[in-house]
Design a protein around this motif. Structure first.
Motif, short mmCIF file in Angstrom:
data_model
loop_
_atom_site.label_atom_id
_atom_site.label_comp_id
_atom_site.label_asym_id
_atom_site.label_seq_id
_atom_site.Cartn_x
_atom_site.Cartn_y
_atom_site.Cartn_z
N UNK A 101 29.58 57.47 -15.59
CA UNK A 101 29.09 57.60 -16.93
C UNK A 101 30.01 56.93 -17.77
N UNK A 102 30.79 55.65 -17.13
CA UNK A 102 31.54 54.89 -18.13
C UNK A 102 31.01 53.31 -17.71
N UNK A 103 31.32 52.54 -18.37
CA UNK A 103 31.06 50.96 -18.39
C UNK A 103 32.11 50.19 -18.85
N UNK A 104 32.16 49.05 -17.93
CA UNK A 104 33.27 48.19 -18.44
C UNK A 104 32.79 46.72 -18.05
N UNK A 105 33.64 45.64 -18.21
CA UNK A 105 33.52 44.34 -17.99
C UNK A 105 34.62 43.64 -17.09
N UNK A 106 34.33 42.38 -16.57
CA UNK A 106 35.41 41.82 -15.84
C UNK A 106 36.56 41.55 -16.98
N UNK A 107 37.56 41.23 -16.37
CA UNK A 107 38.95 40.93 -17.30
C UNK A 107 39.35 39.70 -17.02
N UNK B 188 28.22 43.44 -18.10
CA UNK B 188 28.65 44.95 -17.98
C UNK B 188 28.28 45.38 -16.68
N UNK B 189 28.85 46.13 -16.07
CA UNK B 189 29.03 46.58 -14.58
C UNK B 189 27.92 47.81 -14.85
N UNK B 190 27.52 48.62 -15.81
CA UNK B 190 26.66 49.70 -15.77
C UNK B 190 25.73 49.55 -17.05
N UNK B 191 24.75 48.67 -16.86
CA UNK B 191 23.83 48.47 -18.19
C UNK B 191 23.21 49.40 -18.43
N UNK B 192 22.85 50.70 -17.66
CA UNK B 192 22.24 51.88 -17.86
C UNK B 192 23.16 53.23 -18.20
N UNK B 193 24.28 53.10 -18.78
CA UNK B 193 25.25 53.76 -19.19
C UNK B 193 24.73 54.75 -20.07
N UNK B 194 23.82 54.38 -20.90
CA UNK B 194 23.40 55.46 -21.74
C UNK B 194 22.42 56.74 -21.07
N UNK B 195 21.76 56.02 -20.04
CA UNK B 195 21.02 57.17 -19.16
C UNK B 195 22.11 58.06 -18.65
N UNK B 196 23.06 57.68 -17.84
CA UNK B 196 24.31 58.46 -17.36
C UNK B 196 24.84 59.21 -18.57
N UNK B 197 25.06 58.81 -19.71
CA UNK B 197 25.57 59.67 -20.58
C UNK B 197 24.61 60.80 -21.15
N UNK B 198 23.40 60.52 -21.36
CA UNK B 198 22.42 61.18 -21.71
C UNK B 198 22.38 62.41 -20.61
N UNK C 159 32.89 58.50 -25.59
CA UNK C 159 33.70 57.38 -26.31
C UNK C 159 33.09 56.00 -26.49
N UNK C 160 33.04 55.62 -27.43
CA UNK C 160 32.68 54.30 -27.81
C UNK C 160 31.11 53.89 -27.14
N UNK C 161 30.29 54.78 -26.87
CA UNK C 161 28.89 54.15 -26.53
C UNK C 161 28.32 53.96 -27.75
N UNK C 162 28.62 52.50 -27.93
CA UNK C 162 28.06 52.13 -29.51
C UNK C 162 27.67 50.80 -29.36
N UNK C 163 26.82 50.53 -30.02
CA UNK C 163 25.95 49.08 -30.06
C UNK C 163 26.87 47.92 -30.64
N UNK C 164 27.93 48.14 -30.74
CA UNK C 164 29.06 46.87 -30.92
C UNK C 164 28.97 46.31 -29.89
N UNK C 165 29.19 47.14 -28.44
CA UNK C 165 29.11 46.42 -27.13
C UNK C 165 28.07 45.63 -26.85
N UNK C 166 26.98 46.21 -27.09
CA UNK C 166 25.55 45.35 -26.76
C UNK C 166 25.40 44.04 -27.66
N UNK C 167 26.08 43.91 -28.76
CA UNK C 167 25.94 42.79 -29.56
C UNK C 167 27.02 41.65 -29.18
N UNK C 168 27.84 41.95 -28.09
CA UNK C 168 28.92 40.90 -27.85
C UNK C 168 28.04 40.22 -26.61
N UNK C 169 28.68 38.83 -26.47
CA UNK C 169 27.91 38.00 -25.35
C UNK C 169 28.40 38.61 -23.95
N UNK C 170 29.56 39.15 -24.19
CA UNK C 170 30.18 40.02 -22.64
C UNK C 170 29.13 40.81 -22.12
#
Length: 194
Positions: free
Chosen positions: A138-144, A23-33, A8-19
């Protein structure tokens, strides 16, 4: 086939944001893979879901070019990519139909954001009768930010605000809310091997 992996939503949109810098799990793509590889090896259905906000001019607007699976991941031939415009992956898509036709009884969920689209999808899937496995690592999020913080706060201001909910607290809250009610919490290591 009795299980499906929902990415779900493992997309470049998030990497394009300053936030993204928070991110708490910058290697989320490795876990998802690792999960995707394990699901494919088991013969499970893998479904990719991307969040879109057409016409907004944001990084979630398909016209931005960022609404695509994150670099380093790629759907295999025959693995559907669904586009959604709401938090859960069922509303406005044919996800439930695809799962029903494939005879899926359980779903494993991973992706971004832990407490938002991934958690909401897990809750809806549970309500629809699926056995849900939530793979937190295998998820990632940000401070709220606090709900009263200015919407235009910088990442630095967000992180300096003592009212900001840390990503670690967000993840813990999600696990507490889901475990035993909506989902079983599992790790990538448990599902994909060490």
């Amino acid at each position: 086939m009795t299980n499906a992996l929902l990415v779900i939503d493992v997309q470049e949109s998030f990497r394009a944001r300053p936030l993204w810098q928070a991110v708490d799990n910058p290697d989320v793509t490795d876990d998802v893979r690792r999960l995707v590889d394990a699901a494919r090896a088991a013969g499970d259905l893998v479904i990719w879901v991307l969040h879109t906000e057409p016409g907004t001019g944001t990084v979630f607007d398909p016209a931005s070019g960022y609404v695509r699976v994150m670099d380093g991941l790629e759907p295999a031939a025959g693995e559907p990519t669904l586009l959604k415009t709401v938090h859960n992956s069922f509303t406005g898509t044919d996800l439930q139909h695809r799962l029903t036709v494939a005879g899926v009884r359980g779903v494993t969920v991973c992706g971004l954001r832990t407490e938002q689209c991934v958690e909401t999808t897990a809750r809806v899937a549970s309500d629809l009768g699926y056995e849900v496995t939530f793979v937190t690592d295998a998820t990632a999020t940000f401070p709220i930010p606090h709900w009263s913080a200015p919407a235009d706060s910088s990442v630095e201001e967000l992180l300096a605000d003592p009212r900001t909910l840390s990503a670690e607290d967000v993840v813990a809250r999600t696990e507490y809310a889901l475990a035993g009610r909506f989902a079983t919490i599992r790790s990538v290591g448990e599902l994909a091997g060490v």
